[in-house]
Design a protein around this motif. Structure first.
Motif, short mmCIF file in Angstrom:
data_model
loop_
_atom_site.label_atom_id
_atom_site.label_comp_id
_atom_site.label_asym_id
_atom_site.label_seq_id
_atom_site.Cartn_x
_atom_site.Cartn_y
_atom_site.Cartn_z
N VAL A 19 -2.57 -23.15 12.48
CA VAL A 19 -2.98 -22.00 11.66
C VAL A 19 -3.88 -21.37 12.36
O VAL A 19 -5.05 -21.69 13.03
N HIS A 20 -3.58 -19.96 12.34
CA HIS A 20 -4.67 -18.83 12.99
C HIS A 20 -5.21 -18.02 11.87
O HIS A 20 -4.72 -17.75 11.11
N VAL A 21 -6.60 -18.43 12.00
CA VAL A 21 -7.48 -17.84 10.97
C VAL A 21 -7.85 -16.34 11.12
O VAL A 21 -8.62 -16.19 11.89
N SER A 22 -7.00 -15.51 10.22
CA SER A 22 -7.37 -14.21 10.76
C SER A 22 -8.05 -13.16 9.63
O SER A 22 -8.46 -14.01 8.70
N THR A 23 -7.79 -11.89 9.53
CA THR A 23 -8.83 -11.08 8.73
C THR A 23 -7.86 -10.07 8.01
O THR A 23 -6.99 -9.59 8.77
N ASP A 24 -8.37 -9.56 7.01
CA ASP A 24 -7.78 -8.40 6.39
C ASP A 24 -8.03 -7.10 7.26
O ASP A 24 -7.31 -6.09 7.19
N GLU A 25 -9.20 -7.28 8.10
CA GLU A 25 -9.49 -6.15 8.71
C GLU A 25 -8.46 -5.58 9.71
O GLU A 25 -8.22 -4.38 10.28
N VAL A 26 -7.26 -6.57 9.93
CA VAL A 26 -6.45 -5.83 11.06
C VAL A 26 -5.56 -4.98 10.30
O VAL A 26 -4.83 -4.18 11.05
N TYR A 27 -5.61 -4.73 8.87
CA TYR A 27 -4.78 -3.85 8.20
C TYR A 27 -5.36 -2.43 8.48
O TYR A 27 -4.90 -1.50 7.81
N GLY A 28 -6.63 -2.21 8.88
CA GLY A 28 -7.57 -1.13 8.90
C GLY A 28 -8.03 -0.92 7.49
O GLY A 28 -8.74 -1.89 6.92
N ASP A 29 -8.26 0.25 7.00
CA ASP A 29 -8.65 0.29 5.62
C ASP A 29 -7.78 1.11 4.73
O ASP A 29 -6.88 1.92 4.78
N LEU A 30 -8.57 0.99 3.46
CA LEU A 30 -7.77 1.69 2.26
C LEU A 30 -8.45 2.85 1.48
O LEU A 30 -9.83 2.74 2.07
N ASP A 31 -7.94 3.74 0.95
CA ASP A 31 -8.89 4.72 0.17
C ASP A 31 -9.27 4.18 -0.89
O ASP A 31 -9.08 2.97 -1.40
N PHE A 32 -10.11 4.96 -1.91
CA PHE A 32 -10.76 4.44 -3.10
C PHE A 32 -9.96 4.42 -4.24
O PHE A 32 -10.32 3.98 -5.36
N ASP A 33 -8.57 4.43 -4.11
CA ASP A 33 -7.47 4.33 -4.96
C ASP A 33 -7.55 2.82 -5.61
O ASP A 33 -6.92 2.01 -4.76
N PRO A 34 -8.09 2.42 -6.52
CA PRO A 34 -8.03 0.99 -7.03
C PRO A 34 -6.75 0.37 -7.26
O PRO A 34 -6.62 -0.98 -7.25
N THR A 35 -5.42 0.99 -7.22
CA THR A 35 -4.33 0.21 -7.37
C THR A 35 -3.75 0.24 -6.04
O THR A 35 -2.59 -0.30 -6.10
N THR A 36 -4.36 0.35 -4.89
CA THR A 36 -3.64 -0.22 -3.58
C THR A 36 -4.35 -1.32 -3.00
O THR A 36 -5.47 -1.56 -3.08
N PHE A 37 -3.51 -2.08 -2.40
CA PHE A 37 -3.91 -3.35 -1.83
C PHE A 37 -3.19 -3.65 -0.47
O PHE A 37 -2.12 -3.02 -0.23
N PHE A 38 -3.93 -4.35 0.39
CA PHE A 38 -3.23 -4.99 1.54
C PHE A 38 -2.22 -5.99 1.20
O PHE A 38 -2.54 -6.94 0.47
N THR A 39 -0.74 -5.86 1.46
CA THR A 39 0.14 -7.00 1.17
C THR A 39 0.20 -7.40 2.76
O THR A 39 -0.09 -6.84 3.87
N GLU A 40 1.31 -8.55 2.98
CA GLU A 40 1.59 -9.08 4.03
C GLU A 40 2.38 -8.10 5.01
O GLU A 40 2.45 -8.17 6.20
N LYS A 41 2.94 -7.04 4.47
CA LYS A 41 3.78 -6.13 4.82
C LYS A 41 3.14 -4.86 5.28
O LYS A 41 3.72 -4.08 5.74
N THR A 42 1.64 -4.64 4.89
CA THR A 42 1.13 -3.52 5.30
C THR A 42 0.89 -3.28 6.98
O THR A 42 0.67 -4.62 7.51
N PRO A 43 1.20 -2.44 7.58
CA PRO A 43 1.37 -2.24 8.86
C PRO A 43 -0.17 -2.66 9.33
O PRO A 43 -1.03 -2.46 9.02
N LEU A 44 -0.06 -3.11 10.80
CA LEU A 44 -1.36 -3.49 11.37
C LEU A 44 -1.98 -2.04 12.15
O LEU A 44 -1.49 -1.30 12.81
#
Ligand code: NAD
Ligand code: DAU
Length: 339
Positions: free
Chosen positions: A124-149
């Protein structure tokens, strides 16, 4: 009955340390091996109560030291590897990226080779959401497992690189792996260089709290115990080769976080000091945890209950963070901030 052997790397750090405790308390049929180099961020005094527990073992070693790691794996023949060990602080990666590549990328590759060599049941590799980069301030957008790195800091680039190696060892050699990508953690034993423990410790001591930029950057906060429960679930139920995002929908601006701590401790907002922004400062992180929830995960804490528990823990355990902030940490603080 034969007991399974679980290797926890980085078990002297914040999350790994909580995970070691969580596993020892929950399972009596696992041996837990805590392998850690004890860098500035590592501390095993927190596990002193387990010294007499025959299920707990500590090994001091560097995950990037191939020969030593191979020898340890050959000897112990671990069943599971849960890999936390890393350089974890974004600010340090901006001033000194080299050690992040050595530990986070090369160290992970050494562990993958060793795990392949002995044929572990799960890595089990414990990684981070930071690999996805960042999101803008639109509250309806989220990181999913398919978000590009799209990592933005040397820290997140090193974690993304290690994620890709883990994936490749699964695709090429069939190593049974999972990757977890969690949002910002907080809770007991969080090293006081990170925003929440830094704020709590400084507010308790009536010291100024440095807030980068305008304080409007957003993080998605998760109590460390909910992260530990997620890793436990993925370790046992995760589908081999899959990535699982971990987060509990607790988005807050940094300013909101700092003000909550100040209010809970009954201090003045005059303690807030806006300082120079972090280079390449990611705007917003927010996790969509649907895939993990479908596996059966449900967090125990929301931000309000979790931060209250955490502030109380720092009040009750001042001697733990006092010995950190009075040591080498002072030099780091003076170099990092000029307040
Ligand atoms: P931490 O900095 O508190 O602990 C890291 C531990 O790794 C320390 O005990 C340190 O001594 C050990 N270590 C460092 N280099 C080592 C080496 N070469 N060999 C052996 N041990 C070594 O980190 P943390 O906040 O507990 O994070 C743990 C993991 O979780 C990291 O991989 C991090 O990327 C990931 N993560 C952290 C967060 C968070 O909010 N803190 C969120 C998501 C994922
Ligand atoms: O999202 C998961 C990540 O969260 C983990 O992968 C990292 O290991 C962990 O350190 C954390 O990274 P962040 O950079 O988000 O955490 P940090 O506590 O350093 O900062 C949180 C926010 O607070 C960020 O927007 C920067 C800001 N900040 C931080 C510090 C230390 C300040 O405003 N002032 C500060 O002094």
């Amino acid at each position: 009955m034969k007991k399974n052997k679980v290797l926890v790397t980085g078990g002297a750090g914040f999350i790994g340390g909580n995970f070691v405790q969580y596993m020892l308390d929950k399972y009596s049929d696992y041996y837990i091996f805590n392998l850690d180099l004890l860098t500035y961020a590592g501390d095993i005094t927190k596990h002193h109560s387990y010294k007499e527990n025959e299920n707990y073992h500590f090994i001091k070693a560097d995950i990037a030291d191939r020969e030593t790691i191979m020898t340890i794996f050959e000897k112990e023949k671990f069943d599971y590897v849960v890999h936390f060990a890393a350089e974890s602080h974004v600010d340090r990666s901006i001033s000194d990226p080299g050690i992040f590549v050595k530990t986070n990328v090369l160290g992970t590759q050494v562990l993958l080779d060793a795990s392949k060599e002995i044929g572990v049941s799960k890595f089990v590799h414990v990684s981070t959401d930071e690999v996805y980069g960042d999101l803008d301030f639109d509250p309806t957008t989220f990181f999913t497992e398919k978000t590009p790195l799209q990592p933005n800091s040397p820290y997140s680039a090193s974690k993304a690189s290690s994620d890709l190696l883990v994936r490749a060892y699964h695709e090429t050699y069939g190593l049974p792996v999972n990757i977890t990508r969690c949002s910002n953690n907080y809770g007991p034993y969080h090293f006081p260089e990170k925003l929440i423990p830094l704020t709590i410790s400084r507010v308790i001591n009536d010291q100024k709290v440095p807030v980068y930029g305008d304080g409007r950057n957003i993080r998605d906060w998760l109590h460390v115990i909910d992260h530990c429960a997620a890793i436990d679930l993925v370790m046992h139920e995760g589908v081999n080769g899959e990535v699982y995002n971990v987060g509990g929908h607790n988005e807050r601006t940094n300013l909101e976080v700092v003000k909550t701590v100040i209010k809970t401790l009954g201090k003045s907002e005059e303690l807030i000091e806006f300082v120079k922004d972090r280079l390449g400062h990611d705007k917003r992180y927010a996790i969509d945890p649907t895939k993990l929830e479908n596996l059966g995960w449900k967090p125990k804490y929301n931000f309000e209950t979790g931060i209250a528990q955490t502030i109380q823990w720092y009040l009750d355990n001042k001697e733990w963070w006092d010995q950190i902030i009075s040591g080498e940490y002072q030099n780091y603080f003076e170099k990092q901030y000029s307040i």
